[in-house]
Design a protein around this motif. Structure first.
Motif, PDB file in Angstrom:
ATOM      1  N   VAL A   1       0.875  -1.216   0.032  1.00 49.27           N
ATOM      2  CA  VAL A   1       0.050  -0.033   0.096  1.00 49.27           C
ATOM      3  C   VAL A   1       0.850   1.278   0.041  1.00 49.27           C
ATOM      4  O   VAL A   1       0.564   2.088  -0.544  1.00 49.27           O
ATOM      5  CB  VAL A   1      -0.797   0.075   1.134  1.00 49.27           C
ATOM      6  CG1 VAL A   1      -1.951   1.123   1.293  1.00 49.27           C
ATOM      7  CG2 VAL A   1      -2.042  -1.085   1.124  1.00 49.27           C
TER       8      VAL A   1
ATOM      9  N   TRP B   1      -3.894  -3.128  -5.668  1.00 54.03           N
ATOM     10  CA  TRP B   1      -2.772  -1.956  -5.805  1.00 54.03           C
ATOM     11  C   TRP B   1      -2.176  -2.340  -7.091  1.00 54.03           C
ATOM     12  O   TRP B   1      -1.076  -2.005  -7.413  1.00 54.03           O
ATOM     13  CB  TRP B   1      -1.864  -1.919  -4.572  1.00 54.03           C
ATOM     14  CG  TRP B   1      -2.659  -1.305  -3.584  1.00 54.03           C
ATOM     15  CD1 TRP B   1      -3.396  -1.887  -2.331  1.00 54.03           C
ATOM     16  CD2 TRP B   1      -2.719   0.111  -3.196  1.00 54.03           C
ATOM     17  NE1 TRP B   1      -3.976  -0.926  -1.700  1.00 54.03           N
ATOM     18  CE2 TRP B   1      -3.427   0.272  -1.988  1.00 54.03           C
ATOM     19  CE3 TRP B   1      -2.120   1.340  -3.990  1.00 54.03           C
ATOM     20  CZ2 TRP B   1      -3.783   1.836  -1.718  1.00 54.03           C
ATOM     21  CZ3 TRP B   1      -2.391   2.366  -3.446  1.00 54.03           C
ATOM     22  CH2 TRP B   1      -3.408   2.475  -2.149  1.00 54.03           C
TER      23      TRP B   1
ATOM     24  N   LEU C   1      -3.091   2.732 -11.029  1.00 53.59           N
ATOM     25  CA  LEU C   1      -3.828   2.410  -9.949  1.00 53.59           C
ATOM     26  C   LEU C   1      -5.130   2.722 -10.389  1.00 53.59           C
ATOM     27  O   LEU C   1      -5.475   3.802 -10.902  1.00 53.59           O
ATOM     28  CB  LEU C   1      -3.590   3.179  -8.551  1.00 53.59           C
ATOM     29  CG  LEU C   1      -2.264   2.871  -8.157  1.00 53.59           C
ATOM     30  CD1 LEU C   1      -1.846   3.540  -6.788  1.00 53.59           C
ATOM     31  CD2 LEU C   1      -2.088   1.215  -7.541  1.00 53.59           C
TER      32      LEU C   1
END
Length: 90
Positions: free
Chosen positions: A6, A39, A67
């Protein structure tokens, strides 16, 4: 590992696991796979896919990962399906 994905600190994941054996950490494995997909991080779970990632020309070039915007997905209207009525007959 999920937090590192992340944060953008991990570019790809090679994660070998035994799919034929029940794992006590199955929820953790599924969570890692889910985070990698959300992701857009390549993840290899077998030797063939690991070989493809490692031998890719993108390993030595700059690569900008796209993304997806999940906000509109999360805010979408979900239609309720009508309740099913089961009727038994003899």
């Amino acid at each position: 590992m999920g937090a590192k994905i992340v944060e953008g600190d991990i570019d790809f994941v090679i994660f070998f696991w035994d799919p034929l054996q029940a794992q006590p950490h199955d929820p953790d494995v599924k969570a890692l796979l889910r985070v990698a997909v959300v992701w857009n991080v390549p993840i290899a779970c077998n030797r063939a896919s690991a070989d493809m990632i490692i031998s890719s020309p993108l390993m030595v070039e700059s690569y900008r990962r796209e993304l997806l915007d999940y906000e509109s997905y999360q805010e979408r209207e979900i239609e309720q399906e009508p309740d099913l009525i089961l009727v038994a007959s003899n």
